[in-house]
Scaffold this motif. Structure first.
Motif, PDB file in Angstrom:
ATOM      1  N   THR A  76     -35.636  55.423 -71.154  1.00 16.62           N
ATOM      2  CA  THR A  76     -35.983  55.482 -69.530  1.00 16.62           C
ATOM      3  C   THR A  76     -37.081  54.896 -70.140  1.00 16.62           C
ATOM      4  OG1 THR A  76     -33.880  56.940 -68.925  1.00 16.62           O
ATOM      5  CG2 THR A  76     -36.273  56.045 -67.919  1.00 16.62           C
ATOM      6  N   ARG A  77     -37.764  55.750 -70.751  1.00 15.25           N
ATOM      7  CA  ARG A  77     -39.385  55.084 -71.007  1.00 15.25           C
ATOM      8  C   ARG A  77     -39.369  53.210 -71.002  1.00 15.25           C
ATOM      9  NH1 ARG A  77     -39.445  59.233 -73.880  1.00 15.25           N
ATOM     10  NH2 ARG A  77     -39.641  57.581 -75.694  1.00 15.25           N
ATOM     11  N   ALA A  78     -38.620  53.028 -71.960  1.00 17.59           N
ATOM     12  CA  ALA A  78     -38.584  51.144 -72.332  1.00 17.59           C
ATOM     13  C   ALA A  78     -38.112  51.234 -71.486  1.00 17.59           C
ATOM     14  CB  ALA A  78     -37.149  50.946 -73.428  1.00 17.59           C
ATOM     15  N   TYR A  79     -37.270  51.566 -70.493  1.00 14.61           N
ATOM     16  CA  TYR A  79     -36.738  50.696 -69.149  1.00 14.61           C
ATOM     17  C   TYR A  79     -38.137  50.249 -68.545  1.00 14.61           C
ATOM     18  CZ  TYR A  79     -34.349  48.856 -64.901  1.00 14.61           C
ATOM     19  OH  TYR A  79     -33.930  48.403 -63.796  1.00 14.61           O
ATOM     20  N   VAL A  80     -38.947  51.435 -68.108  1.00 16.27           N
ATOM     21  CA  VAL A  80     -40.077  51.296 -67.120  1.00 16.27           C
ATOM     22  C   VAL A  80     -41.438  50.348 -68.082  1.00 16.27           C
ATOM     23  CG1 VAL A  80     -41.815  52.788 -66.559  1.00 16.27           C
ATOM     24  CG2 VAL A  80     -40.279  53.390 -66.655  1.00 16.27           C
ATOM     25  N   LEU A  81     -41.382  50.623 -68.867  1.00 12.16           N
ATOM     26  CA  LEU A  81     -42.344  49.349 -69.612  1.00 12.16           C
ATOM     27  C   LEU A  81     -41.898  48.380 -69.451  1.00 12.16           C
ATOM     28  CD1 LEU A  81     -43.507  51.873 -73.528  1.00 12.16           C
ATOM     29  CD2 LEU A  81     -44.477  51.677 -71.156  1.00 12.16           C
ATOM     30  N   ALA A  82     -40.753  47.577 -69.787  1.00 11.11           N
ATOM     31  CA  ALA A  82     -39.751  46.650 -69.596  1.00 11.11           C
ATOM     32  C   ALA A  82     -40.540  45.869 -67.945  1.00 11.11           C
ATOM     33  CB  ALA A  82     -39.247  46.199 -70.669  1.00 11.11           C
ATOM     34  N   THR A  83     -40.272  47.043 -67.392  1.00  8.58           N
ATOM     35  CA  THR A  83     -40.200  46.322 -66.152  1.00  8.58           C
ATOM     36  C   THR A  83     -41.632  46.200 -65.922  1.00  8.58           C
ATOM     37  OG1 THR A  83     -38.167  48.031 -65.495  1.00  8.58           O
ATOM     38  CG2 THR A  83     -40.183  47.151 -63.229  1.00  8.58           C
TER      39      THR A  83
END
Length: 173
Positions: A76-83
Motif C-alpha cells: 500500500t505504501r508502494a502504491y501511494v509512492l508510485a501514484t
C-alpha cells in the motif's frame, strides 16, 4: 527502440491535442517517419493504443516494485509512492496517463487497464496493519489521481506533500 519512439510520439500527440487528434498520420509526422514506417510496427490505431496502455501498466507495476520494502503495509505504501511519483514527479506523467486512458475508450482496448486496476486494488490487504485502512488508502490515492486528471492545479505542492505524508502514515498503521 523505434517502437518506443513511436509510442513517445503518440503520447505527445495525445497529451498536446487530445484523443481525437490521435491518427496514424499525426503520430508518423510527430515521430518523423513515414506512415509505412509506423504501420510496420503498429498496423492499426488500435494496435498503437494497445501498446500505449501496455506500456503505462508496465511502468506503474515497475514503480510499485521499486518502492516495495517488504514490511507491513509495504504494498500500500508502494502504491501511494508510485501514484505520487506519477502525479507530482518531474515528468508529471498523469497527464500522459489521462490521455492514454481517454484514447482507450473502446472496451476491448481498455480491458488490460481494467484488469490491471483490479490487480492493483484487489491485492490482498492482509499484509497491511489494518486491511480496511490499506484499501481506503489505495482508493484515496486513486481518487486523487482522478481529480488531478480533471483539475491538475487544484492542490499546491505543499498540500500534495501533506496528503502524501498522511496517506503513508495511514498505510503504516
Amino acid at each position: 527502440m523505434m517502437k518506443q519512439a513511436l509510442l513517445d510520439a503518440a503520447e505527445a500527440v495525445l497529451s498536446e491535442h487530445g484523443g481525437r487528434a490521435l491518427t496514424l498520420n499525426a503520430v508518423a509526422e510527430r515521430a518523423g517517419v513515414s506512415k509505412g514506417g509506423l504501420l510496420y510496427h503498429f498496423p492499426t490505431k488500435e494496435a498503437l493504443v494497445q501498446a500505449l496502455v501496455a506500456r503505462v501498466i508496465a511502468e506503474f507495476d515497475e514503480l510499485i516494485g521499486s518502492f516495495e520494502d517488504g514490511g507491513p503495509g509495504s504494498y500500500t505504501r508502494a502504491y501511494v509512492l508510485a501514484t505520487f511519483e506519477i502525479l507530482t514527479g518531474e515528468a508529471r506523467a498523469h497527464r500522459r496517463w489521462s490521455a492514454i486512458t481517454a484514447a482507450a475508450t473502446d472496451p476491448e482496448l481498455a480491458e488490460p487497464l481494467n484488469e490491471a486496476m483490479g490487480r492493483w486494488h484487489k491485492r490482498p490487504c492482509g499484509e497491511d496493519p489494518d486491511p480496511a485502512t490499506g484499501m481506503a488508502v489505495r482508493l484515496a490515492a486513486e481518487g486523487l489521481w482522478e481529480v488531478l486528471s480533471h483539475r491538475p492545479g487544484l492542490y499546491d505542492e505543499a498540500q500534495l506533500a501533506d496528503l502524501r505524508t498522511r496517506l503513508l502514515a495511514l498505510a503504516s498503521g
